[in-house]
Design a protein around this motif. Structure first.
Motif, PDB file in Angstrom:
ATOM      1  N   LEU A 110       0.842  -1.189   0.000  1.00 46.54           N
ATOM      2  CA  LEU A 110       0.000   0.000   0.000  1.00 46.54           C
ATOM      3  C   LEU A 110       0.877   1.239   0.000  1.00 46.54           C
ATOM      4  O   LEU A 110       1.819   1.344   0.803  1.00 46.54           O
ATOM      5  CB  LEU A 110      -0.898   0.010   1.245  1.00 46.54           C
ATOM      6  CG  LEU A 110      -1.720   1.270   1.511  1.00 46.54           C
ATOM      7  CD1 LEU A 110      -2.732   1.513   0.401  1.00 46.54           C
ATOM      8  CD2 LEU A 110      -2.415   1.168   2.865  1.00 46.54           C
ATOM      9  N   GLY A 111       0.577   2.177  -0.891  1.00 41.58           N
ATOM     10  CA  GLY A 111       1.292   3.449  -0.922  1.00 41.58           C
ATOM     11  C   GLY A 111       0.687   4.420   0.077  1.00 41.58           C
ATOM     12  O   GLY A 111      -0.514   4.666   0.063  1.00 41.58           O
ATOM     13  N   LEU A 112       1.531   4.932   0.970  1.00 41.01           N
ATOM     14  CA  LEU A 112       1.106   5.939   1.937  1.00 41.01           C
ATOM     15  C   LEU A 112       1.875   7.225   1.672  1.00 41.01           C
ATOM     16  O   LEU A 112       2.811   7.240   0.872  1.00 41.01           O
ATOM     17  CB  LEU A 112       1.351   5.448   3.368  1.00 41.01           C
ATOM     18  CG  LEU A 112       0.543   4.213   3.773  1.00 41.01           C
ATOM     19  CD1 LEU A 112       0.955   3.746   5.163  1.00 41.01           C
ATOM     20  CD2 LEU A 112      -0.949   4.504   3.721  1.00 41.01           C
ATOM     21  N   ALA A 113       1.525   8.301   2.377  1.00 40.61           N
ATOM     22  CA  ALA A 113       2.151   9.593   2.131  1.00 40.61           C
ATOM     23  C   ALA A 113       3.656   9.555   2.326  1.00 40.61           C
ATOM     24  O   ALA A 113       4.399  10.133   1.542  1.00 40.61           O
ATOM     25  CB  ALA A 113       1.544  10.654   3.043  1.00 40.61           C
ATOM     26  N   GLY A 114       4.141   8.851   3.336  1.00 41.80           N
ATOM     27  CA  GLY A 114       5.563   8.864   3.611  1.00 41.80           C
ATOM     28  C   GLY A 114       6.297   7.586   3.293  1.00 41.80           C
ATOM     29  O   GLY A 114       7.517   7.534   3.405  1.00 41.80           O
ATOM     30  N   ALA A 115       5.585   6.542   2.920  1.00 38.50           N
ATOM     31  CA  ALA A 115       6.235   5.248   2.713  1.00 38.50           C
ATOM     32  C   ALA A 115       5.286   4.305   1.986  1.00 38.50           C
ATOM     33  O   ALA A 115       4.152   4.665   1.682  1.00 38.50           O
ATOM     34  CB  ALA A 115       6.619   4.636   4.055  1.00 38.50           C
ATOM     35  N   GLN A 116       5.777   3.123   1.734  1.00 38.22           N
ATOM     36  CA  GLN A 116       4.897   2.052   1.292  1.00 38.22           C
ATOM     37  C   GLN A 116       5.026   0.924   2.291  1.00 38.22           C
ATOM     38  O   GLN A 116       6.087   0.720   2.875  1.00 38.22           O
ATOM     39  CB  GLN A 116       5.227   1.600  -0.119  1.00 38.22           C
ATOM     40  CG  GLN A 116       6.540   0.872  -0.277  1.00 38.22           C
ATOM     41  CD  GLN A 116       6.808   0.526  -1.731  1.00 38.22           C
ATOM     42  OE1 GLN A 116       6.496   1.297  -2.622  1.00 38.22           O
ATOM     43  NE2 GLN A 116       7.395  -0.619  -1.958  1.00 38.22           N
ATOM     44  N   VAL A 117       3.917   0.228   2.531  1.00 38.92           N
ATOM     45  CA  VAL A 117       3.913  -0.821   3.542  1.00 38.92           C
ATOM     46  C   VAL A 117       3.398  -2.123   2.944  1.00 38.92           C
ATOM     47  O   VAL A 117       2.595  -2.113   2.016  1.00 38.92           O
ATOM     48  CB  VAL A 117       3.035  -0.432   4.761  1.00 38.92           C
ATOM     49  CG1 VAL A 117       3.603   0.771   5.481  1.00 38.92           C
ATOM     50  CG2 VAL A 117       1.600  -0.182   4.353  1.00 38.92           C
ATOM     51  N   LEU A 118       3.899  -3.228   3.497  1.00 38.68           N
ATOM     52  CA  LEU A 118       3.400  -4.536   3.106  1.00 38.68           C
ATOM     53  C   LEU A 118       1.993  -4.671   3.665  1.00 38.68           C
ATOM     54  O   LEU A 118       1.774  -4.562   4.866  1.00 38.68           O
ATOM     55  CB  LEU A 118       4.301  -5.647   3.642  1.00 38.68           C
ATOM     56  CG  LEU A 118       3.851  -7.072   3.331  1.00 38.68           C
ATOM     57  CD1 LEU A 118       3.840  -7.329   1.823  1.00 38.68           C
ATOM     58  CD2 LEU A 118       4.744  -8.078   4.045  1.00 38.68           C
TER      59      LEU A 118
END
Length: 159
Positions: A110-118
């Protein structure tokens, strides 16, 4: 067992609103913009239903497919290796690899504002697996949109 349709109403029931021939919803509201947003720099005709892509390995020149729920199906756009590594905010990148005889390992980020997470891992899926990942993709996409809306409203109220 309770069944939910794409509007999350038990049992399916009638659609909450239909559009008129002019494309407007009852009450004068314009129809919502389509949920599909493409990765910048890609062509609109590059989007396809995810189910048409899952029966084959990912091309060697892509990192995965950016997926978006649209009217109960998952639309996908390949994310080339040459594009920036960042997943667009609120979008989900699915990647899959063969995992033996007629099995596929699928991962979602998932793409988030500050990073991407599994977001999720589905090991050893068989056959056409898009229906297995669709509930997770749809729910996370809708949850992210709700959080963004709530944040925007809160920001507006505190200004």
């Amino acid at each position: 067992m309770t069944r939910h349709d794409r509007f999350s109403r038990p049992g399916g029931g009638p659609s909450p609103a239909t559009t008129s021939p002019s494309g407007r919803r009852p009450g004068g509201h314009r129809p919502a913009r389509p949920a599909l947003t493409l990765v910048p720099g890609t062509r609109a005709d590059a989007a396809a239903e995810l189910s048409t892509l899952t029966g084959q390995p990912m091309p060697a020149d892509v990192r995965g497919a950016i997926v978006t729920p649209v009217h109960g199906t998952l639309m996908a756009t390949w994310l080339p290796l040459t594009d920036p590594s960042r997943i667009p905010q609120g979008r989900i990148l699915l990647a899959w690899t063969p995992a033996g005889e007629d099995r596929t390992d699928v991962t979602a980020h998932l793409g988030l504002a500050g990073a991407q997470v599994l977001l999720a891992v589905w090991p050893g899926l068989r056959g056409e697996w898009s229906a297995v990942v669709r509930p997770t993709v749809a729910e996370v996409t809708e949850l992210h949109a709700a959080v963004r809306l709530a944040t925007a409203v809160l920001d507006r109220l505190t200004d």
